[in-house]
Design a protein around this motif. Structure first.
Motif, mmCIF file in Angstrom:
data_model
loop_
_atom_site.group_PDB
_atom_site.id
_atom_site.type_symbol
_atom_site.label_atom_id
_atom_site.label_comp_id
_atom_site.label_asym_id
_atom_site.label_seq_id
_atom_site.Cartn_x
_atom_site.Cartn_y
_atom_site.Cartn_z
ATOM 1 N N SER A 25 -4.476 38.227 -0.516
ATOM 2 C CA SER A 25 -5.003 37.716 -0.043
ATOM 3 C C SER A 25 -6.557 37.542 0.260
ATOM 4 N N ALA A 30 -3.972 41.564 5.076
ATOM 5 C CA ALA A 30 -2.188 41.712 5.070
ATOM 6 C C ALA A 30 -1.646 43.042 5.107
ATOM 7 N N THR A 49 10.099 43.391 1.218
ATOM 8 C CA THR A 49 9.152 43.417 2.283
ATOM 9 C C THR A 49 8.445 44.184 1.483
ATOM 10 N N SER A 95 3.676 35.681 -0.065
ATOM 11 C CA SER A 95 4.232 35.548 1.271
ATOM 12 C C SER A 95 2.920 36.063 1.930
ATOM 13 N N PRO A 97 1.411 36.557 6.369
ATOM 14 C CA PRO A 97 0.940 36.177 7.788
ATOM 15 C C PRO A 97 -0.609 36.206 7.780
ATOM 16 N N ALA A 104 0.333 37.352 13.905
ATOM 17 C CA ALA A 104 0.556 36.744 13.255
ATOM 18 C C ALA A 104 1.331 35.727 13.669
ATOM 19 N N GLN A 107 2.976 31.962 7.671
ATOM 20 C CA GLN A 107 2.873 32.847 6.541
ATOM 21 C C GLN A 107 2.266 31.783 5.646
ATOM 22 N N TYR A 108 1.278 31.949 4.787
ATOM 23 C CA TYR A 108 1.067 31.387 3.627
ATOM 24 C C TYR A 108 1.103 31.806 2.430
ATOM 25 N N ASN B 31 8.105 31.203 15.033
ATOM 26 C CA ASN B 31 7.520 31.231 13.825
ATOM 27 C C ASN B 31 8.967 29.971 13.709
ATOM 28 N N GLY B 93 5.921 36.277 13.028
ATOM 29 C CA GLY B 93 4.998 35.931 12.641
ATOM 30 C C GLY B 93 4.988 36.840 11.636
ATOM 31 N N ASN B 94 5.514 38.285 11.592
ATOM 32 C CA ASN B 94 4.901 39.388 11.326
ATOM 33 C C ASN B 94 6.904 39.532 10.091
#
Lengths: 118, 109
Positions: A25, A30, A49, A95, A97, A104, A107-108, B31, B93-94
């Motif tokens: 990032s 992040a 994750t 990705s 957030p 958050a 998401q990018y 989201n 978002g998380n």
């Protein structure tokens, strides 16, 4: 907007070797990043994750000993494909957030890494 | 887990035509994002739209959260609009996004 980079963008390796993919990032921190895999003409599927300072959590069916994830800092997560085989050939995308008002939301995504195992 | 269905799976348009892409999802989410995946694989974030309506140039999107669907409108389509459009949702978002299978759009001159 927030930017996520990945390196390398493309890698070709021999069967049995290990490949490391970096996800960064660039202008935000992040604590969590996500790793996805996409096979040709298919959708993106979550692999794991990545959590800064703790172990990654893997989706069912994803071998944690084969896909090693290390979230070394608040801006860097790495995915290492160990002992790669041709069936691991795929498009890997990470990705992270972004935050809006401390919460958050969007998401990018990084540009992806295309792995080809010969 | 959340199920995301997109329709139509494939769409062929003449340049200049309008289109509507639909995304249905199975649970309440906080989201929802629409993406365009270009030929090189890059996911271009079009909209973050968990509810309401947004517009950006020739594109607009509407999400009706209470009825669990979202629509992406493309007006006056151009050949550069070709590619795959994904809808993705998440509880927050998380949490990770769950992607639909996408709509493959081809715009022909």
């Amino acid at each position: 907007g927030a930017v996520v980079s990945q390196h390398p963008s493309r890698v070709i390796c021999k069967s049995g070797t290990s490949v490391k993919i970096e996800c960064r990032s660039l202008d935000f921190q992040a604590t969590t990043m996500f790793w996805y895999r996409q096979f040709p003409k298919k959708s993106l599927m979550l692999m794991a994750t990545s959590n800064e300072g703790s172990k990654a959590t893997y989706e069912q069916g994803v071998e944690k000993d084969k896909f090693l994830i290390n979230h070394a800092s608040l801006t860097l997560s790495t995915l290492t494909v160990t002992s790669a085989h041709p069936e691991d050939s795929s498009f890997y995308i990470c990705s992270a957030p972004g935050l809006a008002g401390g919460v958050a939301d969007t998401q990018y995504f990084g540009p992806g890494t295309r792995l080809t195992v010969l | 887990g959340i199920q995301v269905e997109q329709s139509p799976p494939d769409l062929i348009l003449q340049e200049g035509a309008n289109s509507t892409l639909r995304c249905n999802f199975s649970d309440s989410v906080n989201n929802l994002q629409w993406f365009h995946q270009n030929p090189w694989g890059q996911l271009i974030n079009l909209f973050y739209i968990p509810s309401g309506t947004k517009q950006n140039g020739r594109l607009s999107a509407t999400t009706v959260a209470t009825e669990r669907y979202s629509l992406l409108y493309i007006s006056s389509s151009q050949t550069t609009d070709s590619g795959v459009y994904f809808c993705a949702v998440a509880y927050s978002g998380n949490t990770p996004l769950v992607f639909g299978k996408g709509t493959r759009l081809s715009v022909i001159a």
